[in-house]
Design a protein around this motif. Structure first.
Motif, PDB file in Angstrom:
ATOM      1  N   VAL A  17      -4.200  -9.796   6.124  1.00 13.66           N
ATOM      2  CA  VAL A  17      -3.736  -8.480   6.555  1.00 13.66           C
ATOM      3  C   VAL A  17      -2.838  -7.853   5.493  1.00 13.66           C
ATOM      4  CG1 VAL A  17      -2.469  -7.230   8.298  1.00 13.66           C
ATOM      5  CG2 VAL A  17      -3.847  -9.176   8.946  1.00 13.66           C
ATOM      6  N   LEU A  18      -1.887  -8.624   5.003  1.00 10.28           N
ATOM      7  CA  LEU A  18      -0.820  -8.014   4.227  1.00 10.28           C
ATOM      8  C   LEU A  18      -1.102  -7.932   2.736  1.00 10.28           C
ATOM      9  CD1 LEU A  18       2.116  -9.639   6.138  1.00 10.28           C
ATOM     10  CD2 LEU A  18       1.388  -7.283   6.234  1.00 10.28           C
ATOM     11  N   GLN A  20      -4.726  -8.446   1.476  1.00 10.79           N
ATOM     12  CA  GLN A  20      -6.124  -8.076   1.257  1.00 10.79           C
ATOM     13  C   GLN A  20      -6.513  -6.855   2.075  1.00 10.79           C
ATOM     14  OE1 GLN A  20      -7.974  -9.988  -0.808  1.00 10.79           O
ATOM     15  NE2 GLN A  20      -7.779 -12.139  -0.334  1.00 10.79           N
ATOM     16  N   PHE A  21      -5.656  -6.421   2.972  1.00  9.35           N
ATOM     17  CA  PHE A  21      -5.927  -5.252   3.815  1.00  9.35           C
ATOM     18  C   PHE A  21      -7.183  -5.419   4.657  1.00  9.35           C
ATOM     19  CE2 PHE A  21      -4.046  -3.630  -0.121  1.00  9.35           C
ATOM     20  CZ  PHE A  21      -2.851  -3.199   0.395  1.00  9.35           C
ATOM     21  N   LEU A  22      -7.410  -6.605   5.181  1.00  8.17           N
ATOM     22  CA  LEU A  22      -8.562  -6.766   6.069  1.00  8.17           C
ATOM     23  C   LEU A  22      -8.044  -6.908   7.495  1.00  8.17           C
ATOM     24  CD1 LEU A  22     -10.583  -9.234   3.876  1.00  8.17           C
ATOM     25  CD2 LEU A  22     -11.140  -6.868   4.362  1.00  8.17           C
ATOM     26  N   GLY A  23      -8.714  -6.260   8.423  1.00  9.87           N
ATOM     27  CA  GLY A  23      -8.297  -6.350   9.814  1.00  9.87           C
ATOM     28  C   GLY A  23      -7.082  -5.510  10.133  1.00  9.87           C
ATOM     29  N   ILE A  24      -6.968  -4.351   9.471  1.00  9.39           N
ATOM     30  CA  ILE A  24      -5.812  -3.494   9.718  1.00  9.39           C
ATOM     31  C   ILE A  24      -5.895  -2.845  11.109  1.00  9.39           C
ATOM     32  CG2 ILE A  24      -4.558  -1.454   8.935  1.00  9.39           C
ATOM     33  CD1 ILE A  24      -4.250  -3.551   6.967  1.00  9.39           C
ATOM     34  N   ALA A 176       4.910  -2.753   7.965  1.00  6.70           N
ATOM     35  CA  ALA A 176       3.900  -3.598   7.321  1.00  6.70           C
ATOM     36  C   ALA A 176       4.158  -3.661   5.826  1.00  6.70           C
ATOM     37  CB  ALA A 176       2.502  -3.057   7.606  1.00  6.70           C
ATOM     38  N   GLY A 177       4.609  -2.541   5.255  1.00  5.20           N
ATOM     39  CA  GLY A 177       4.945  -2.541   3.839  1.00  5.20           C
ATOM     40  C   GLY A 177       6.053  -3.522   3.519  1.00  5.20           C
ATOM     41  N   SER A 178       7.108  -3.527   4.351  1.00  5.36           N
ATOM     42  CA  SER A 178       8.205  -4.472   4.076  1.00  5.36           C
ATOM     43  C   SER A 178       7.738  -5.904   4.270  1.00  5.36           C
ATOM     44  CB  SER A 178       9.404  -4.204   4.989  1.00  5.36           C
ATOM     45  OG  SER A 178       9.322  -2.955   5.572  1.00  5.36           O
ATOM     46  N   ALA A 180       4.704  -6.974   3.761  1.00  4.02           N
ATOM     47  CA  ALA A 180       3.877  -7.304   2.600  1.00  4.02           C
ATOM     48  C   ALA A 180       4.763  -7.680   1.418  1.00  4.02           C
ATOM     49  CB  ALA A 180       2.972  -6.129   2.244  1.00  4.02           C
ATOM     50  N   LEU A 181       5.878  -6.940   1.300  1.00  2.00           N
ATOM     51  CA  LEU A 181       6.841  -7.236   0.236  1.00  2.00           C
ATOM     52  C   LEU A 181       7.379  -8.657   0.398  1.00  2.00           C
ATOM     53  CD1 LEU A 181       7.639  -5.259  -1.911  1.00  2.00           C
ATOM     54  CD2 LEU A 181       9.618  -4.604  -0.576  1.00  2.00           C
ATOM     55  N   MET A 184       4.896 -11.271  -0.553  1.00  2.00           N
ATOM     56  CA  MET A 184       4.672 -11.432  -1.982  1.00  2.00           C
ATOM     57  C   MET A 184       5.511 -12.570  -2.533  1.00  2.00           C
ATOM     58  SD  MET A 184       4.472  -7.563  -3.329  1.00  2.00           S
ATOM     59  CE  MET A 184       5.030  -8.027  -4.954  1.00  2.00           C
TER      60      MET A 184
ATOM     61  N   PRO B 179       2.378  -3.620  -0.900  1.00  2.00           N
ATOM     62  CA  PRO B 179       3.393  -2.929  -0.097  1.00  2.00           C
ATOM     63  C   PRO B 179       3.400  -1.421  -0.325  1.00  2.00           C
ATOM     64  CG  PRO B 179       4.335  -4.850  -1.148  1.00  2.00           C
ATOM     65  CD  PRO B 179       2.969  -4.702  -1.694  1.00  2.00           C
ATOM     66  N   PHE B 182       1.020   0.439   2.003  1.00  5.19           N
ATOM     67  CA  PHE B 182       1.511   0.593   3.378  1.00  5.19           C
ATOM     68  C   PHE B 182       2.580   1.673   3.442  1.00  5.19           C
ATOM     69  CE2 PHE B 182      -0.018  -3.871   3.918  1.00  5.19           C
ATOM     70  CZ  PHE B 182      -0.817  -3.659   5.023  1.00  5.19           C
TER      71      PHE B 182
END
Lengths: 190, 201
Positions: A17-18, A20-24, A176-178, A180-181, A184, B179, B182
């Motif tokens: 999800v975070l 590869q952006f699959l299953g958003i 979701a952005g945070s 994903a951060l 990382m 990120p 998003f």
């Protein structure tokens, strides 16, 4: 490459999800409540593992020997769609409580790009059968993890005052952005 | 049902029912491929091609396809056109095809395309379905183009590969990473919400 590396990289480093952006779509749609998020995660993992095995077998035992690789996409999506149907009927027959918990999510899974994406990536990365299996379990675990974390945050979010324009999907994306951060940070793990 | 002017079907896709910003459909490719404006545009065009072709076929066959197996039929139709688009891109623009990777085949499960077949093409006449598909495709491409432009300009200081920022501009690395996708999309959706509310009051 051993199986544990494949598993960890699918679950954490290349989280479906975070990173590869699959299953958003289900990630945004069903991450409002903790228990439904968990059920969805389990349902997806379940279908992922079966679908990965079946598509792998079809690709290497049917499509490659007959030089039909061009039919990869059509056959994969058909297999996944019918598989979801079969799994749904099977669960309804075997376990009523499980069916009640997963029931409404199962049809949605057909159009969950994580399933098709997993099948395609497994072929692309030239995994063997066992690696594909580990990859599927890892990706499912990663998907469930992301969904549950997200649901936990969104339950708390109910109590917070969000700027009006950001209500709903927008704030979900920012969170979701945070996340994903944060994920990382796993990048150096292997 | 009252007849709307046909052009309305095209226009609504651009903003009022924009697939990405308002309906939140097709987010996976939106987020994944928008590292550069070129990729965003290519993905938008490929998805529009598939959407228009499948709407065309579904609308033609809408009285033939049995109701019980309609979803499966739509998926097969879509998958066929995606295979065509994929081969075409691989043959003529190998670099773009490579950088989009598995996200071309993933157009099959783009909920925007299946959603339009189910909600519109299966119930409407050919002309309207085509206009609807074109509008939705254009709206999708537009959203992708904006998102990818923001990410490319801030993330690598270029636009369609051209240097456009001043020399001392330091790139926001995070924008090219997941990120950034998003965050930018979140801000775009918020901006769309804000503008829509402004227009209503």
């Amino acid at each position: 490459m051993n199986l544990i590396v494949v598993f960890i990289s699918a679950a954490l480093i290349n989280n479906f999800v975070l990173s590869q952006f699959l299953g958003i779509c289900p990630f945004v749609g069903v991450s409002k409540k903790m228990d439904s998020a968990f059920s969805m995660g389990i349902a997806v993992t379940f279908v992922m593992v079966i679908a990965a095995m079946v598509t792998w077998l079809i690709y290497y035992l049917v499509l490659v020997p007959f030089n039909l690789e061009i039919l990869e996409y059509v056959s994969f999506i058909l297999v996944i769609a019918s598989l979801v149907q079969l799994v749904e009927m099977f669960i309804r027959k075997v376990s009523k409580p499980l069916y009640d918990a997963l029931g409404i999510f199962l049809p949605l899974i057909t159009t969950n790009c994580a399933i098709l994406g997993l099948a395609l990536y497994a072929i692309l990365n030239e995994y063997n059968f066992l690696q594909t299996l580990a990859y599927a379990v890892g990706a499912g675990a990663g998907f469930t993890l992301a969904l549950v974390i997200m649901a936990g945050i969104r339950e708390e979010l109910e109590l917070v005052e969000v700027p009006r324009a950001f209500k709903g999907a927008a704030i979900t994306m920012v969170i979701a952005g945070s996340l994903a951060l944060a994920f990382m940070g796993f990048a150096g793990l292997i | 049902m009252k007849e709307k002017p046909a052009i309305q079907e095209f226009i609504k896709g651009l903003w009022d029912e924009n697939p990405v910003l308002v309906q939140l459909l097709g987010l996976c490719p939106t987020l994944a491929v928008t590292v550069s404006a070129e990729n965003g545009l290519a993905m938008g065009v490929a998805a529009t091609f598939v959407l228009v072709c499948s709407s065309f076929l579904v609308s033609l066959l809408r009285n033939v396809i049995p109701n019980q197996v309609r979803i499966a039929s739509y998926i097969v139709i879509i998958a066929t056109f995606v295979t065509i688009a994929d081969r075409f891109l691989a043959a003529y623009t190998p670099e773009i095809s490579k950088s989009l990777g598995p996200f071309i085949p993933l157009i099959i499960v783009n909920c925007m395309i299946l959603g339009r077949q189910e909600a519109f093409a299966s119930k409407n006449k050919l002309g309207r379905s085509l206009l609807d598909a074109l509008g939705m495709g254009a709206g999708f491409t537009l959203a992708l183009l904006v998102l990818s432009s923001v990410r490319e300009v801030l993330g690598s200081g270029t636009w369609f590969g051209m240097d456009i920022m001043w020399a001392s501009f330091s790139t926001w690395k995070v924008m090219s990473l997941p990120p950034g996708a998003f965050l930018t999309l979140g801000c775009m959706i918020a901006a769309a919400n804000w503008i829509n509310r402004r227009r209503q009051t």
